[in-house]
Design an enzyme around this catalytic site. Structure first.
Site, mmCIF file in Angstrom:
data_model
loop_
_atom_site.group_PDB
_atom_site.id
_atom_site.type_symbol
_atom_site.label_atom_id
_atom_site.label_comp_id
_atom_site.label_asym_id
_atom_site.label_seq_id
_atom_site.Cartn_x
_atom_site.Cartn_y
_atom_site.Cartn_z
ATOM 1 N N ARG A 183 8.652 -36.337 12.421
ATOM 2 C CA ARG A 183 9.025 -34.931 12.234
ATOM 3 C C ARG A 183 8.694 -34.464 10.817
ATOM 4 N NH1 ARG A 183 8.585 -34.599 17.469
ATOM 5 N NH2 ARG A 183 10.291 -35.593 18.601
ATOM 6 N N ASN A 225 15.244 -44.029 13.022
ATOM 7 C CA ASN A 225 14.704 -44.981 13.998
ATOM 8 C C ASN A 225 14.207 -46.180 13.186
ATOM 9 O OD1 ASN A 225 15.204 -43.321 16.251
ATOM 10 N ND2 ASN A 225 13.343 -42.167 15.845
ATOM 11 N N LYS A 302 21.677 -45.098 13.089
ATOM 12 C CA LYS A 302 21.522 -44.447 14.391
ATOM 13 C C LYS A 302 21.640 -45.547 15.434
ATOM 14 C CE LYS A 302 18.151 -41.886 17.225
ATOM 15 N NZ LYS A 302 16.826 -41.203 17.216
ATOM 16 N N GLU A 306 18.674 -42.549 22.059
ATOM 17 C CA GLU A 306 17.213 -42.529 22.212
ATOM 18 C C GLU A 306 16.611 -43.940 22.169
ATOM 19 O OE1 GLU A 306 15.944 -38.182 20.578
ATOM 20 O OE2 GLU A 306 16.217 -39.701 19.040
ATOM 21 N N ARG A 339 25.741 -42.026 12.545
ATOM 22 C CA ARG A 339 25.347 -40.775 13.194
ATOM 23 C C ARG A 339 26.043 -40.601 14.548
ATOM 24 N NH1 ARG A 339 19.871 -39.629 14.420
ATOM 25 N NH2 ARG A 339 19.793 -37.582 13.459
ATOM 26 N N ARG A 351 24.308 -32.871 28.064
ATOM 27 C CA ARG A 351 23.964 -33.528 26.803
ATOM 28 C C ARG A 351 24.794 -32.984 25.637
ATOM 29 N NH1 ARG A 351 17.987 -33.602 23.853
ATOM 30 N NH2 ARG A 351 18.756 -34.015 21.771
ATOM 31 N N LYS A 375 25.519 -33.599 13.599
ATOM 32 C CA LYS A 375 24.560 -32.499 13.494
ATOM 33 C C LYS A 375 25.276 -31.147 13.527
ATOM 34 C CE LYS A 375 20.351 -34.690 15.222
ATOM 35 N NZ LYS A 375 19.162 -34.546 16.102
ATOM 36 N N ASP A 380 20.429 -30.322 19.267
ATOM 37 C CA ASP A 380 19.427 -30.966 18.408
ATOM 38 C C ASP A 380 18.677 -29.978 17.529
ATOM 39 O OD1 ASP A 380 17.788 -32.873 17.288
ATOM 40 O OD2 ASP A 380 16.530 -33.147 19.043
ATOM 41 N N GLU A 402 25.095 -32.806 9.257
ATOM 42 C CA GLU A 402 23.673 -33.112 9.131
ATOM 43 C C GLU A 402 22.869 -31.889 9.563
ATOM 44 O OE1 GLU A 402 20.285 -35.997 11.255
ATOM 45 O OE2 GLU A 402 22.419 -36.441 11.500
ATOM 46 N N GLU A 408 11.616 -28.984 12.775
ATOM 47 C CA GLU A 408 11.004 -29.557 13.967
ATOM 48 C C GLU A 408 10.958 -28.564 15.123
ATOM 49 O OE1 GLU A 408 12.341 -33.054 17.153
ATOM 50 O OE2 GLU A 408 13.340 -32.870 15.211
ATOM 51 N N HIS A 536 15.865 -25.421 23.383
ATOM 52 C CA HIS A 536 15.041 -26.577 23.760
ATOM 53 C C HIS A 536 13.947 -26.221 24.769
ATOM 54 C CE1 HIS A 536 14.474 -30.766 23.008
ATOM 55 N NE2 HIS A 536 15.708 -30.938 22.580
#
Length: 717
Positions: A183, A225, A302, A306, A339, A351, A375, A380, A402, A408, A536
């Site tokens: 990102r 990640n 994290k 995902e 997170r 979600r 967040k 997201d 956050e 993004e 989204h």
């Protein structure tokens, strides 16, 4: 003589650090320090004719050089040192210095990072004092004084006392070890791991200076990640080198911890947080890190999101996973930022509900040195979301907000989208927990118990591009993050005014035009991408451009159709009791207000409700007509920004002006793409005709569906 020779060397260093003629690339950010107008130059040069600086540490010396750099750049003069306090002296020092202590300044409640800047009379002489409890406070005070000069404010009657409301003010770099930035839209990672620790790029220092100037005091160097390799000794030596560059600027380094590291680099067969061997491995690893980097900040994690490993792999809770790492760091004063961004395909819930469902029952079960990173919204980093329901719902657990600087979902680097209003909107939202008037800002800046950690994190938009952030205007979001993290009750417009003056110069007409562009820019993006509470709708994976038709991905919550749920009868996600009941996660007054379409703010309508295409809006238009109006308004807003910028052609340096002009043209083309593709798709679903005066999309729906942007930058590897 030694003092004089040292001063001469320092002056030569400062003068050498201030280029006499530098091309305007944007590299200087908001720290341009160009000469002020003659009338201001005389005023500031007179006010700071001499300098008395009481410092002992590396941080203090950094503050001294930063001050001289700024004063020389703006006034052309470097105030000489003075051992005595005379007329027009700038006096800088900490509370343990007898001279400063004798002034009885209100430093007691300002902590280690706060400062006082005050105009005083000492022995009949006019003096300006910058004082702090520790030298890092002097560093922040120096940058505040330089800001006063940059925005052409008076300096003859100063009375400023300030301290950060949040302890941890940190940038999260989603940077991989191969320098690819997930990102990221501003080039490669700044961290040239291959050349570290042997070579320290001068940009590392410039980066640290920029962060210190806005109060950022922490940097997570690696992607959430995570790659366990970063915890190996050879990589820790590289991290140590960066920590050495950042330390004089009051910045600590942090790393992401891959939960499965004990297996991947430790040779264990499990990463179960309750396994004694796993606990011992992490304790030994923490001890090793602190031997290499004594002021290491801690871990960002994290987990179980995902596809990332985590405690749920062993049927353990997030608290059990976080506490295991926290126990390893606690003897060294480190923290764990865990997170709350979690969602999984096997979870049938909305979600938007998953983080609350998993974390709220764990309130009060985390160690004292754990802070849960939440967040700003429940999904997201969308162009607009309601605030995350966890804020206010975990009164015994430290929460940090956050936000994402890197846009993004807001057009990457080429779309002008000033995020200050978005963050202010979230921070000033009333959670009604524990009572009405308790804002998100109150939740994150009020310690849940004495000494509890507070903080705010921003996903960095910084890379190797010459202008740091991929575009000139994206620098404003980096700047704004620092200001909001220092004080979550800041006002976006005041921040924008300061940034515009420091970045583009003091010309009032130029500044006002730039502010006009910035103020409406985020709303323009919302209009042409996700109006009326939609979310989204971006294309698959890379999130570049529209993809509201996408419905064939493996996980339901990856598909835009999951979020808009458009059909022949209407559009929107029902989150009331008749739908997912996500509203139940908010305080009762909000759940009631947002529970009916007529009392829900129209900018969140389709977030909470599935609404008929013929629903009457406040404007008198139907929902279908209102949707089209927003798409057209978004495109028109970008055209208006282009016109404003065209009027600044002779007022802004040519290179930066051309870059912004080109990016606005890209944004305008892509806003039309978003508008046309979205209308073509939603018309195919709604079967509604276009009202008179609404232009048809330039192409048919299949044309838009065929667009392939698989190589767009920033997609995860």
């Amino acid at each position: 003589m030694r003092l004089l020779l040292g001063w001469i060397a320092l002056v030569l260093t400062v003068i050498g650090a201030v280029p006499q003629a530098r091309a305007e690339t944007g590299y200087d950010l908001w720290l341009r320090y160009r000469p002020v107008e003659p009338e201001y130059r005389e005023r500031y040069a007179t006010a700071f004719r001499y300098l008395t600086f009481y410092v002992r540490s590396e941080v203090g010396e950094t503050a001294r050089v930063a001050l001289l750099d700024g004063l020389y750049g703006m006034t052309g003069l470097v105030p000489p040192p003075s051992d005595r306090i005379g007329a027009n002296t700038l006096l800088v020092g900490t509370a343990d210095n007898p001279v400063i202590a004798a002034l009885n300044l209100p430093l007691a409640g300002l902590g280690r990072e706060g400062f006082v800047i005050r105009s005083l009379t000492i022995d009949g002489h006019r003096v300006t004092v910058i004082a702090a409890n520790q030298e890092v406070g002097l560093l922040y005070g120096v940058f505040r004084l330089l800001r006063q000069i940059q925005i052409r404010q008076p300096v003859d009657a100063l009375d400023i006392a300030d301290a950060p409301k949040l302890q941890v003010r940190i940038l999260n770099h989603w940077d991989n070890l191969d320098r690819y930035v997930e990102r990221g839209y501003a080039g490669q990672s700044l961290w040239d791991w291959q050349k570290l620790p042997g070579h320290l790029d001068p940009r590392y220092t410039d980066y640290a200076r920029a962060n210190a100037s806005i109060g950022i005091n922490g940097v997570v160097l690696t992607n959430v990640n995570a790659n366990a390799e970063i915890l190996k000794p050879v990589w820790l030596e590289k991290v140590k080198a960066l920590a050495g560059v950042f330390r004089p600027w009051g910045i600590r380094v942090y790393l992401t911890a891959r939960f499965s590291a004990p297996i991947e680099i430790g040779g264990l067969k499990t990463a179960d947080p309750l396994d004694p061997a796993v606990q011992a491995w992490w304790k030994a690893k923490a001890d090793e890190i602190y031997r290499v980097i004594p002021d290491f900040g801690g871990f960002l994690v994290k987990a179980n999101s995902e596809g990332q490993p985590g405690p749920a792999d062993y049927k353990r809770s997030h608290a059990e996973g976080a506490n295991m790492l926290a126990d390893a760091l606690a003897p060294h004063g480190g923290i764990v930022m865990w997170r709350a961004f979690v969602y999984a395909a096997e979870n049938p819930e909305d979600r938007a509900k998953q983080a609350y469902t998993e974390f709220q029952p764990l309130d009060g079960k985390f160690r004292d040195n754990v802070i849960v990173q939440v967040k700003n919204g429940a999904v997201d980093f969308q162009p607009r979301e309601p605030f995350h329901p966890l804020f206010g719902a975990m009164p015994r657990t430290p929460l940090m907000m956050e936000v994402q600087l890197t846009k993004e979902y807001l057009g990457f680097a080429t779309h002008l989208a000033w995020l200050g209003p978005m963050w202010e909107e979230v921070l000033q939202s009333d959670t009604f927990r524990p009572k009405a008037g308790t804002t998100v800002a109150d939740v994150i800046d009020t310690p849940v118990r004495p000494g509890a950690v507070t903080g705010m994190a921003g996903v960095a938009n910084i890379g190797s591009d010459i202008n740091w952030t991929g575009s000139q205007f994206d620098q404003a979001n980096w700047y704004a993050f620092g200001r909001f993290a220092w004080d979550p009750d800041s006002k976006a417009d005041a921040i924008a005014q300061d940034w515009a003056r420091m970045t583009w110069g003091g010309d009032a007409q130029t500044v006002e035009a730039i502010l006009g562009m910035m103020r409406g820019s985020r709303e323009a993006v919302v209009d042409y991408m996700t109006p009326l509470g939609l979310a989204h709708l971006m294309a698959t994976g890379h999130h570049y451009g529209p993809g509201p038709w996408v419905s064939d991905l493996a996980r339901p919550e990856w598909n835009p159709v999951y979020y808009h749920k458009a059909d022949a009868s209407g559009i929107g996600f029902d989150r009331t009791k008749t739908g997912s009941d996500a509203l139940a996660q908010y305080a009762a007054p909000l759940a009631k207000r947002w529970g009916a379409p007529d009392t829900t703010p129209e900018n969140l309508l389709l977030w909470f409700h599935h609404v008929s295409w013929d629903h009457k809006m406040k404007s008198g238009r139907t929902l279908w007509e209102e949707l089209l109006t927003h798409y057209d308004r978004g495109v028109a807003s970008v055209a208006a920004m282009q016109a404003r910028w065209e009027g600044l052609k002779d007022r802004v340096d040519h290179r930066r002006w051309e870059e912004v002009r080109d990016f606005l043209a890209i944004q305008h083309d892509e806003a039309k793409w978003w508008r046309d593709a979205s209308i073509a798709y939603f018309q195919s679903v709604s079967k509604r005709p276009l009202p008179a005066g609404v232009a048809a999309p330039a192409h048919d729906l299949d044309w838009y569906k065929a667009i392939d942007n698989r190589y767009a930058p920033g997609n995860g590897k």
